[in-house]
Design a protein around this motif. Structure first.
Motif, PDB file in Angstrom:
ATOM      1  N   ASN A   1       0.800  -1.238   0.000  1.00 48.46           N
ATOM      2  CA  ASN A   1       0.000   0.000   0.000  1.00 48.46           C
ATOM      3  C   ASN A   1       0.829   1.282   0.000  1.00 48.46           C
ATOM      4  O   ASN A   1       0.388   2.314   0.504  1.00 48.46           O
ATOM      5  CB  ASN A   1      -0.961   0.009   1.197  1.00 48.46           C
ATOM      6  N   TRP A   2       2.028   1.241  -0.535  1.00 46.80           N
ATOM      7  CA  TRP A   2       2.841   2.451  -0.698  1.00 46.80           C
ATOM      8  C   TRP A   2       2.587   3.066  -2.074  1.00 46.80           C
ATOM      9  O   TRP A   2       2.510   2.367  -3.080  1.00 46.80           O
ATOM     10  CB  TRP A   2       4.321   2.132  -0.572  1.00 46.80           C
ATOM     11  N   GLN A   3       2.495   4.375  -2.110  1.00 43.34           N
ATOM     12  CA  GLN A   3       2.356   5.086  -3.376  1.00 43.34           C
ATOM     13  C   GLN A   3       3.371   6.219  -3.450  1.00 43.34           C
ATOM     14  O   GLN A   3       3.737   6.813  -2.435  1.00 43.34           O
ATOM     15  CB  GLN A   3       0.947   5.673  -3.534  1.00 43.34           C
ATOM     16  N   LEU A   4       3.791   6.492  -4.658  1.00 43.05           N
ATOM     17  CA  LEU A   4       4.738   7.587  -4.915  1.00 43.05           C
ATOM     18  C   LEU A   4       4.183   8.482  -6.005  1.00 43.05           C
ATOM     19  O   LEU A   4       3.821   8.004  -7.092  1.00 43.05           O
ATOM     20  CB  LEU A   4       6.097   7.033  -5.353  1.00 43.05           C
TER      21      LEU A   4
ATOM     22  N   THR B   1      -1.136   4.273   1.846  1.00 42.51           N
ATOM     23  CA  THR B   1      -2.571   4.444   1.578  1.00 42.51           C
ATOM     24  C   THR B   1      -3.459   3.650   2.518  1.00 42.51           C
ATOM     25  O   THR B   1      -4.619   4.012   2.739  1.00 42.51           O
ATOM     26  CB  THR B   1      -2.888   4.049   0.133  1.00 42.51           C
ATOM     27  N   ALA B   2      -2.926   2.551   3.065  1.00 44.09           N
ATOM     28  CA  ALA B   2      -3.747   1.718   3.948  1.00 44.09           C
ATOM     29  C   ALA B   2      -2.841   0.923   4.874  1.00 44.09           C
ATOM     30  O   ALA B   2      -1.648   0.743   4.609  1.00 44.09           O
ATOM     31  CB  ALA B   2      -4.618   0.768   3.122  1.00 44.09           C
ATOM     32  N   GLY B   3      -3.406   0.453   5.970  1.00 38.23           N
ATOM     33  CA  GLY B   3      -2.647  -0.388   6.878  1.00 38.23           C
ATOM     34  C   GLY B   3      -1.625   0.384   7.683  1.00 38.23           C
ATOM     35  O   GLY B   3      -1.730   1.598   7.874  1.00 38.23           O
TER      36      GLY B   3
ATOM     37  N   ALA C   1       2.853   0.550   8.664  1.00 36.67           N
ATOM     38  CA  ALA C   1       4.226   0.157   8.307  1.00 36.67           C
ATOM     39  C   ALA C   1       5.123   0.598   9.451  1.00 36.67           C
ATOM     40  O   ALA C   1       5.336   1.789   9.655  1.00 36.67           O
ATOM     41  CB  ALA C   1       4.663   0.798   6.993  1.00 36.67           C
ATOM     42  N   SER C   2       5.614  -0.355  10.199  1.00 35.49           N
ATOM     43  CA  SER C   2       6.435  -0.022  11.361  1.00 35.49           C
ATOM     44  C   SER C   2       7.867   0.267  10.942  1.00 35.49           C
ATOM     45  O   SER C   2       8.368  -0.283   9.954  1.00 35.49           O
ATOM     46  CB  SER C   2       6.407  -1.164  12.377  1.00 35.49           C
ATOM     47  N   ALA C   3       8.526   1.117  11.714  1.00 30.97           N
ATOM     48  CA  ALA C   3       9.955   1.400  11.580  1.00 30.97           C
ATOM     49  C   ALA C   3      10.377   1.549  10.119  1.00 30.97           C
ATOM     50  O   ALA C   3      11.256   0.843   9.623  1.00 30.97           O
ATOM     51  CB  ALA C   3      10.768   0.298  12.254  1.00 30.97           C
ATOM     52  N   SER C   4       9.765   2.467   9.411  1.00 33.50           N
ATOM     53  CA  SER C   4       9.998   2.614   7.971  1.00 33.50           C
ATOM     54  C   SER C   4      10.459   4.023   7.615  1.00 33.50           C
ATOM     55  O   SER C   4      10.071   5.009   8.259  1.00 33.50           O
ATOM     56  CB  SER C   4       8.719   2.292   7.189  1.00 33.50           C
ATOM     57  N   THR C   5      11.258   4.089   6.574  1.00 28.13           N
ATOM     58  CA  THR C   5      11.681   5.362   6.002  1.00 28.13           C
ATOM     59  C   THR C   5      11.496   5.314   4.495  1.00 28.13           C
ATOM     60  O   THR C   5      11.319   4.239   3.906  1.00 28.13           O
ATOM     61  CB  THR C   5      13.164   5.669   6.295  1.00 28.13           C
ATOM     62  N   VAL C   6      11.534   6.469   3.887  1.00 30.65           N
ATOM     63  CA  VAL C   6      11.555   6.562   2.423  1.00 30.65           C
ATOM     64  C   VAL C   6      12.789   7.351   2.030  1.00 30.65           C
ATOM     65  O   VAL C   6      13.331   8.134   2.822  1.00 30.65           O
ATOM     66  CB  VAL C   6      10.275   7.222   1.875  1.00 30.65           C
TER      67      VAL C   6
ATOM     68  N   GLY D   1      -2.614   6.916   5.476  1.00 30.49           N
ATOM     69  CA  GLY D   1      -2.772   8.343   5.229  1.00 30.49           C
ATOM     70  C   GLY D   1      -1.527   9.159   5.496  1.00 30.49           C
ATOM     71  O   GLY D   1      -1.458  10.330   5.099  1.00 30.49           O
ATOM     72  N   ASP D   2      -0.530   8.570   6.168  1.00 31.82           N
ATOM     73  CA  ASP D   2       0.720   9.300   6.394  1.00 31.82           C
ATOM     74  C   ASP D   2       1.412   9.570   5.064  1.00 31.82           C
ATOM     75  O   ASP D   2       1.496   8.695   4.196  1.00 31.82           O
ATOM     76  CB  ASP D   2       1.648   8.503   7.304  1.00 31.82           C
ATOM     77  N   GLU D   3       1.905  10.777   4.933  1.00 38.49           N
ATOM     78  CA  GLU D   3       2.546  11.181   3.681  1.00 38.49           C
ATOM     79  C   GLU D   3       3.666  12.166   3.974  1.00 38.49           C
ATOM     80  O   GLU D   3       3.540  13.007   4.867  1.00 38.49           O
ATOM     81  CB  GLU D   3       1.520  11.820   2.743  1.00 38.49           C
TER      82      GLU D   3
END
Length: 768
Positions: free
Chosen positions: A66-69, A92-94, A96-101, A250-252
């Motif tokens: 559920n990642w979007q770019l 977009t959904a769910g 994601a722990s301890a993640s970076t982009v 919803g985090d962006e």
């Protein structure tokens, strides 16, 4: 064991990157990166603590989970060699722990000969021999009395000099004067600059740089947020304490970049380009008008006056927080200059007492000066080794002595007190100038440390002699010694070619670092280049000065960092644009130039007509004022008007230090504040062009022009009455170099707190 685990993690990251590296199709970004054999990829990473677990690449704007770019890249209309890019990452959904982009830039066809710059952190990639593990490491035996000593730095982040060793540099944007990664390729005659932003909602971004063992492949990525195994300290490293955030639906975050790829013939081409564009992404934040320069001058000289003391060894204005005396660098015989300018009989007599003390107690047989003495009269050595017991002194301090001693002599004359000049002061200045000339003729450089009794260079290399050409130029004019000016020119040309153009750095100027790149040598060398222009009129020195000013700009905060809201700076909402980073070892910014007004930037502005030089010193002056202790604006635990040297955007001293002042005082920051108030005009007017430039903490605009001249409207928005110095001239006047005591003749316009007045500027002066 800890270092081995760190290295294994580094290898794993490289291996993962090589397997998965790909890029989204974006014509504009691909076009510009192709010119430097570059490509870009967009990544999502998952961590266990600070250990990378998985890394995934966005191929078509989406990832499993559920990642979007959303990616947007557009050419910059006003700049054909630049592209703006914005990458927006969204879950977009769910969860994601301890993640970076991250956005990762990859460059093949790389060479170790490329010059790499990260402002205030990496100069020439810091690809030099490194010593010690900690602050101000002791020099090894081979650095003493060795003309072939390689440039040697403290244990800082760096690219490897070993031919078969890969490199890893982990930084965060708080480590940088401008969040940027830059390089110059000599073989491709191409420059590259990437500007980015400080942070997202997750905190400061990270910048990770890698280079393979063969040194033909180079990458860097910008991550949100920074996840480093180790954070860099003052010549050492410590566990970063970084933590990858937990994302929810919803985090962006959005990451913005501006990328420049341009033709560049040399390192100076990259530096001058950087200065022109360094604020292009962040913009120029509005500076705050807090404290009129005249009030700063009053408070700072009051503090200095109260620190005059009669010690067993002599009488002097006490430096820092000690009864002992330190010459040059951070205080001694520099803080006397603004005291002399007050035209106050008591302070003039005190200045004379200190000059007598300095020339009689601190000058060695060779003509060079010892750098420090206790209050009881014991000479203190600098950077000493038990293998070489002869007392050494900083070359930088001796350059300061020559430059400032002659400035004092000039000020005594110009202010009408030439009769007070002691012939011993002039003799001491001549002896020191002759010592510099002798060292140059024998060694072709000035070195970093000198033995004042013998005149022998104890430690070679570095740019510690950066201000000596300025001192020699002033001495040549004052004493009518043309040969000294020739030596000054030869030395300045050498340091420019070897260090600025050849390595893209100057360094070794501070007593508590090794030969690290530092801001003080950069600004000090600019003083020398402008002095040579002043006394020769040769515009080649002006061209060099423009490059050097660009190097100075790499050390100066180009934007207003966001500090933690709970920190002192955060609570004060201070705009620290213009704070000056110390060195690649001492990873903090400071309020002002150590130790100078930076009036040479104003002189460069006059000579070239380019406002960016005026902007630079105005930024520096306003950042300084943000650090001054005032009622309702507490920055030290000392007197009103005091200041200290630490503005900390980085976590080099621990995360708890970010944005928090150290509650002490430093005389050098108070001195450079009063020097700026003294040697920079409050308002500069070009009457024939009907323009004015404001340095002081007031507002000014031209409201009328007629046959009698110009009328300025001045408003003082501060809580303090001001006496604003006004320098008015024509464009023809500006072509003539500005003398070192010009400030004595600038009229002062009184403007009460909150008041608005009109001022007429004519060819004969200022009336109100």
């Amino acid at each position: 064991m800890y270092k081995m685990k760190y290295f294994l993690l580094f290898l794993a990251i490289i291996a993962t990157s090589k397997k998965s590296f790909s890029q989204l199709s974006n014509p504009e970004m691909n076009r510009i990166l192709k010119q430097v054999s570059g490509s870009v990829a967009f990544l999502q990473r998952h961590y266990d603590g600070v250990s990378l677990v998985t890394e995934n690449v966005f191929h078509s704007g989406e990832l499993p989970g559920n990642w979007q770019l959303a990616l947007k890249a557009t050419p910059v209309k006003e700049c054909s060699d630049a592209v703006d890019m914005e990458a927006s990452f969204r879950l977009t959904a769910g969860e994601a722990s301890a993640s970076t982009v991250a956005v990762k830039f990859d460059f093949s066809n790389w060479s170790a000969a490329n010059y790499v710059l990260v402002p205030a952190s990496l100069y020439n990639g810091n690809r030099y021999r490194s010593i010690g593990y900690g602050y101000s490491p002791q020099y090894p035996h081979d650095m003493y009395y060795n003309p072939l000593v390689p440039l040697t730095i403290s244990n800082n982040p760096r690219l490897s000099i070993a031919p078969d060793k890969a490199s890893l540099v982990e930084l965060q944007t708080g480590n940088m004067a401008t969040p940027a990664v830059c390089f110059f390729s000599p073989s491709e005659q191409t420059g590259f600059i990437l500007l980015t932003e400080q942070q997202t909602k997750w905190g400061n971004n990270g910048v990770t740089i890698t280079e393979n063992a063969q040194k033909d492949h180079f990458t860097f990525d910008i991550s949100a947020p920074a996840i480093r195994k180790l954070a860099t300290g003052f010549g050492d490293f410590h566990p970063s304490g970084d933590k990858a955030p937990d994302w929810k639906a919803g985090d962006e975050v959005s990451m913005r970049f501006r990328v420049y790829v341009f033709k560049a013939t040399d390192i100076p081409s990259l530096l001058t380009k950087f200065m022109k564009v360094r604020k292009d992404l962040s913009g120029a934040p509005a500076l705050r008008n807090l404290l009129p320069m005249s009030k700063l001058l009053e408070l700072g000289t009051d503090i200095c006056s109260s620190n005059f003391a009669q010690q067993p060894t002599g009488s002097y204005y006490k430096p820092e927080n000690s009864n002992d005396f330190q010459l040059g660098w951070v205080s001694g015989m520099i803080n006397t200059y603004p005291m002399l300018s007050l035209n106050n009989e008591k302070e003039r007599r005190r200045v004379a007492e200190e000059l007598n003390f300095v020339v009689h107690k601190l000058q060695g047989k060779s003509g060079y000066f010892f750098g420090a003495i206790t209050s009881t009269g014991e000479i203190k050595g600098e950077k000493m080794s038990p293998d070489f017991p002869e007392i050494q002194a900083m070359v930088r301090k001796n350059g300061d002595v020559l430059f400032w001693l002659v400035k004092h002599l000039m000020l005594f004359r110009e202010s009408g007190h030439a009769a007070m000049i002691n012939k011993d002061w002039e003799a001491a200045a001549q002896k020191l100038a002759a010592a510099f000339v002798k060292t140059w003729e024998k060694n072709g450089q000035f070195g970093q440390y000198i033995a004042p009794q013998t005149g022998e260079i104890a430690v070679f290399n570095s740019t510690a002699g950066n201000i000596a050409p300025a001192g020699l130029a002033l001495a040549a004019s004052y004493f009518k010694k043309a040969d000294w000016l020739k030596t000054a020119a030869a030395a300045a040309d050498y340091y420019y070619r070897r260090d600025v153009a050849g390595q893209g750095l100057t360094g070794g100027n501070c007593g508590d670092i090794s030969q690290d790149a530092d801001s003080e040598s950069a600004f000090g060398f600019l003083e020398s280049l402008m002095a040579l222009y002043n006394y020769t009129g040769d515009k080649k020195w002006l061209s060099m000065a423009e490059v050097e000013a660009s190097l100075c700009a790499t050390w100066t905060l180009s934007y207003a960092p966001v500090f933690p809201p709970s920190s002192t700076i955060g609570k004060l909402q201070s705009n620290m644009t213009g704070a000056v980073w110390a060195s690649i070892q001492n990873k903090h910014a400071a309020p002002g130039i150590c130790t100078s007004s930076g009036d040479y930037l104003f002189k460069l502005f006059r000579a070239t007509g380019k406002p960016m030089y005026a902007d630079l010193i105005r930024d520096i002056q306003h950042a300084h004022t943000e650090a001054v202790n005032m009622p309702g604006h507490i920055t030290t635990n000392f007197l009103v008007g005091s200041s200290m040297e630490r503005i900390q955007p980085s976590d080099a001293e621990g995360k708890e230090s970010v944005g928090n002042f150290i509650y002490t005082r430093n005389s050098w920051t108070e001195t450079n504040g009063v020097l700026m108030a003294l040697e920079l005009p409050g308002i500069y007017v070009l009457s024939d062009q009907s323009t004015c430039y404001v340095f002081d903490h007031v507002e000014a605009k031209i409201i009328k022009k007629d046959t009698k001249g110009l009328v300025l409207e001045l408003h003082n928005p501060t809580a303090y009455d001001a006496n604003v110095s006004v320098m008015a001239e024509t464009s023809a006047d500006a072509k003539r170099p500005l003398g070192y005591t010009a400030f004595l003749h600038w009229p002062k316009v009184p403007v009460k707190a909150g008041e608005t007045i009109s001022v007429r500027v004519t060819g004969k002066g200022v009336a109100w």
